[in-house]
Design a protein around this motif. Structure first.
Motif, mmCIF file in Angstrom:
data_model
loop_
_atom_site.group_PDB
_atom_site.id
_atom_site.type_symbol
_atom_site.label_atom_id
_atom_site.label_comp_id
_atom_site.label_asym_id
_atom_site.label_seq_id
_atom_site.Cartn_x
_atom_site.Cartn_y
_atom_site.Cartn_z
ATOM 1 N N SER A 155 -1.681 36.538 14.088
ATOM 2 C CA SER A 155 -1.233 35.963 15.354
ATOM 3 C C SER A 155 -2.432 35.890 16.293
ATOM 4 O O SER A 155 -3.443 36.565 16.093
ATOM 5 C CB SER A 155 -0.108 36.795 15.979
ATOM 6 N N PHE A 157 -3.746 35.189 20.626
ATOM 7 C CA PHE A 157 -3.369 35.238 22.043
ATOM 8 C C PHE A 157 -4.531 34.740 22.883
ATOM 9 O O PHE A 157 -5.692 35.104 22.638
ATOM 10 C CB PHE A 157 -3.031 36.677 22.437
ATOM 11 N N SER A 177 -0.650 32.277 29.755
ATOM 12 C CA SER A 177 -1.087 32.627 28.407
ATOM 13 C C SER A 177 -0.442 31.732 27.360
ATOM 14 O O SER A 177 0.582 31.088 27.609
ATOM 15 C CB SER A 177 -0.756 34.091 28.089
ATOM 16 N N SER A 179 0.548 32.193 23.165
ATOM 17 C CA SER A 179 0.594 33.035 21.974
ATOM 18 C C SER A 179 0.958 32.172 20.771
ATOM 19 O O SER A 179 1.784 31.254 20.875
ATOM 20 C CB SER A 179 1.653 34.136 22.123
ATOM 21 N N GLN A 255 0.934 39.485 22.590
ATOM 22 C CA GLN A 255 1.781 38.442 22.021
ATOM 23 C C GLN A 255 3.066 39.005 21.420
ATOM 24 O O GLN A 255 4.091 38.324 21.381
ATOM 25 C CB GLN A 255 1.031 37.611 20.983
#
Length: 282
Positions: A155, A157, A177, A179, A255
């Motif tokens: 993942s 971010f 942000s 994610s 995230q």
């Protein structure tokens, strides 16, 4: 997948391009405003704070179990329940760039991070805010049977932190942000936008009250993640900071909280937590 990697690489390269454009004029450097916050962490979020070149920072993030875990649970307000812990090291490559590595107990998450000061607030308000980029890459280190493909482990971010020091006692930040998870199960989205708002009010030279609020902007429908609400107090010295707080974010990697949090703070679904940071100037 190739498109996602291209977007992430472009976002990492974007902040670095600003550094090449800025002059290293010492007269200008002297006009910079003092640090907006006492620590690089604001409960669950990053702040705009970066330390001088050669500084090594050790961070410990700790979250106890759920404060109200339902009837019949004898875990003393979550203090006896299983905890989530993250340990991390961050190193200031320059006065404006820091890199870090962290490891988190839940899901065995391993994270690599980058933090870059793009713009910095000046005392004469010719630059009224500081703008800082923060991003990470996180890998889930659980056994392979938890994933269909190796890429499902990862993942990403990315966040822009816009902060201002209003006075010696009051500071504020807002941080949009993005994610991305390579693999999710519906109705969770692969790409999720969020917004964090936070602030600090000093009550004496070493003690501050902290507020940190995060909201998922992307719409999931009925399974929408719950907003993150955190209230705490910070005690700081020149090389230490200790934050004690309550929060409904049990995850520590950003995230994970923004994409998956289902704890409702208003229904008593929160945990007691603390952050400790220690600096060494090398």
């Amino acid at each position: 997948m190739k498109l996602n990697k291209s977007i992430f690489i472009a976002l990492l390269a974007f902040p670095l391009s600003f550094l090449a454009q800025e002059k290293s004029d010492k007269a200008t450097e002297k006009k910079l405003e003092r640090a907006t916050f006492e620590s690089s962490t604001l409960v669950n979020s990053q702040t705009n704070v970066l330390y001088t070149k050669g500084t090594l920072q050790l961070t410990m993030n700790h979250r106890f179990g759920m404060f109200n875990n339902g009837p019949g649970q004898n875990d003393f307000f979550g203090l006896w329940a299983p905890a989530n812990i993250r340990l991390a090291l961050d190193y200031a490559v320059t006065d404006r760039i820091a890199v870090g590595f962290g490891t988190t107990k839940d899901s065995r998450l391993q994270d690599l991070s980058l933090k870059v000061a793009l713009l910095r607030q000046t005392k004469d308000n010719s630059m009224p805010v500081s703008v800082t980029y923060y991003g990470n890459v996180v890998g889930d280190a659980r056994p392979s049977e938890n994933f269909i493909y190796p890429s499902d482990r990862y993942s990403f971010f990315n966040q822009l932190i816009i902060a201002r020091r209003f006075s010696s006692n009051v500071s504020f930040q807002i941080a949009p942000s993005w994610s991305h998870y390579n693999y999710v199960e519906r109705p969770v989205r692969n790409d999720v936008c969020g917004l964090e708002i936070g602030g600090r009010v000093k009550i004496n030279p070493s003690t501050s009250i902290l507020l940190d609020y995060s909201q998922t902007v992307t719409n999931y429908g009925k399974d929408q993640p719950k907003p993150g609400v955190s209230l705490g107090v910070e005690f700081s010295t020149g090389s230490h900071a200790f934050q004690l707080f309550v929060t409904n974010y049990r995850g520590i990697v950003p995230q994970q909280d923004i994409v998956y949090n289902q704890n409702d703070f208003m229904k008593g679904k929160f945990v007691i937590g603390f952050n400790i940071t220690r600096l060494w100037h090398m």
